[in-house]
Scaffold this motif. Sequence first.
Motif, short mmCIF file in Angstrom:
data_model
loop_
_atom_site.label_atom_id
_atom_site.label_comp_id
_atom_site.label_asym_id
_atom_site.label_seq_id
_atom_site.Cartn_x
_atom_site.Cartn_y
_atom_site.Cartn_z
N LEU A 88 -11.38 -11.56 5.47
CA LEU A 88 -11.62 -13.16 4.28
C LEU A 88 -10.13 -14.25 4.79
O LEU A 88 -10.46 -15.50 4.96
N ASP A 91 -10.51 -15.42 8.39
CA ASP A 91 -12.43 -16.26 8.22
C ASP A 91 -11.29 -17.83 7.12
O ASP A 91 -11.18 -18.87 8.30
N LYS A 95 -11.72 -19.19 11.00
CA LYS A 95 -12.85 -19.50 11.85
C LYS A 95 -13.13 -20.85 11.65
O LYS A 95 -14.31 -20.99 11.23
N ASP A 96 -13.52 -20.64 9.75
CA ASP A 96 -13.16 -21.32 8.76
C ASP A 96 -12.67 -22.41 8.49
O ASP A 96 -13.39 -22.99 7.31
N HIS A 99 -12.47 -25.74 6.51
CA HIS A 99 -13.52 -25.77 4.88
C HIS A 99 -11.58 -25.83 3.93
O HIS A 99 -11.35 -25.96 3.70
N TYR A 390 -16.52 -24.10 0.28
CA TYR A 390 -16.81 -23.12 0.61
C TYR A 390 -17.86 -21.94 -0.16
O TYR A 390 -16.98 -20.82 -0.72
N ARG A 391 -19.31 -21.27 0.46
CA ARG A 391 -19.34 -19.57 -0.32
C ARG A 391 -18.83 -18.49 0.31
O ARG A 391 -18.69 -18.28 1.65
N ILE A 392 -17.81 -18.57 -0.22
CA ILE A 392 -18.06 -16.71 -0.27
C ILE A 392 -18.60 -16.02 0.60
O ILE A 392 -19.44 -15.80 0.33
N PRO A 393 -17.71 -15.31 1.76
CA PRO A 393 -19.24 -14.43 2.42
C PRO A 393 -19.87 -13.29 1.99
O PRO A 393 -19.30 -12.62 0.86
N ASN A 394 -20.84 -13.27 1.71
CA ASN A 394 -21.82 -11.61 1.05
C ASN A 394 -21.92 -12.02 -0.40
O ASN A 394 -22.06 -11.15 -0.64
N THR A 395 -21.54 -13.25 -1.16
CA THR A 395 -21.50 -13.15 -2.42
C THR A 395 -22.25 -14.55 -2.37
O THR A 395 -22.74 -15.72 -1.41
N ASN A 396 -22.23 -14.94 -3.99
CA ASN A 396 -23.39 -16.69 -3.81
C ASN A 396 -22.30 -17.58 -4.83
O ASN A 396 -22.79 -18.19 -5.26
#
Length: 508
Positions: A88, A91, A95-96, A99, A390-396
């Motif tokens: 994370l 990223d 990669k992110d 953001h 930014y949406r935290i990967p694998n979460t909502n």
Amino acid sequence: MLLVVMLAVILVLAYIYFKDSYKYWRRLGIPQLSPQFPFGDMADVIFRKQNMGDKINQIYAHQRRQGHDYVGLYFFSRKAFLPLDPVLIKDILGKDFQHFYDRGIYYDEKNDPLSAHLFSIAGPKWKNLRAKLTPAYSPVKLKGMFNTILNCGKQMSEVIGEISEKQGEVEIKEILARYSTDVIGCCAFGLDCNTMRNPEAEFRRMGRRAFTQTIGDVLKMIVIRSFPPIAKALRLGVFSDSVTSFFRKVVDETITFRETNGIQRKDFMQLLVELKNNRSIVDDELEPVKQTEPGTALTVDEAAAQAFIFFLAGFETTSTTTSFALFEMARCPHIQQRAREEALGILGQHGGEITYDALMEMKYLDMIFNETLRKYPPAPVFLRKCTKSYRIPNTNAFIEEGQSVLIPCIGLHRDPVYFPNPDLFDPERFSDQNKSKVKDGTYIPFGSGPRNCIGMRFAMIQSKVALVLSLVHYELRLSERTQLPLKMETKGIILAPIGGLWIEFKHR
């Protein structure tokens, strides 16, 4: 009586507001600690019972044991997101990056021009300035500045010898701070500061002042961080007026002198002179040759800000890292001896002279430098700001725009999962055979991604010069005055041992 009632009402309303704010992360389904009114999770840091690095490392270790990949924190009522998982973190930094391209550091170009430097600014202006300044740190440019760095190092070595003969031991962090001041003074400002011989020289005094926080400074920073619009309205500067005036004057006078007398030098200040005159330096050339777009020239204040961050970012961090490297070698004679043998062997192949090329061949010294940065990262925590939701990967769950993000460099570096027996100083972690085993994203002493440290090569050369000169001229022994185990100062964010690092230097 009415005043007492009004104050009581204000206090109650503030309490209700803070307690509601402290539910923010839980509402998002993000783990959080147990914040206390009104300090949130940082009472020990605010009251200087614990430094920020230690606090974040403590939180990191506890939350990782709980199996969490991230945690939400509170500074008073302000929120901060602390990622713990190296994937994370990688990223966010890479990669992110779109953001998180802002560091979230306060600056005010109009009222506090020194604060508007490469480290703090964001957006297109940062991207453009980063591209312009990057050539100053290319191998060709660093090679051109090498003799200047080496001459400062030789004077440092002489002073160490003189102090050792008189006192038998040296508080090495102060000596290396003076060495760093001289190096950066020469390379970034074109000045012979001579702080090695004159520790009370104005440049050194202003350097100390820049890193010293009075009570007034602390109160001012609370306003700046908590209420930026009010800080700008009150024209509050990050640095004291004396520091700002001194560095602006030095840069202005240096640029004027060079332009008036047609003087050119192979240093960072020359790049700023060229950028002020709407020219840039091609990466592979020593001479300025490229005309830039009209309207993109640096002002004198902008040039001063870049020279100042060169000093600010390189002074304390490099001197601290070099100090810890000498401390560990003094404590571990077998590491010291191996490093000395390597240095003497390679210098013998270069006619006994310390050269840029010779330093680049010293792989074991690189390993020592890298392991020092792992165990004692000079910036144990660094900051990013979410610039786009930014949406935290694998979460909502989302990190909202404007939210602060803390990167726990020291937590990753001290995590026994990634670095077994993390308190052991072991340069072999970074040998050719082992460095590939370091998990990607767990070693980030200079940051990562587009906003990594632009001056890391310069820092490495400056440090290695000091280390080689110490190894070839002296035997290092740890003085009894060094307080073990090391305990770090509780103020500031740079790791600094209480009581200093005292080393005995014996002439070889």
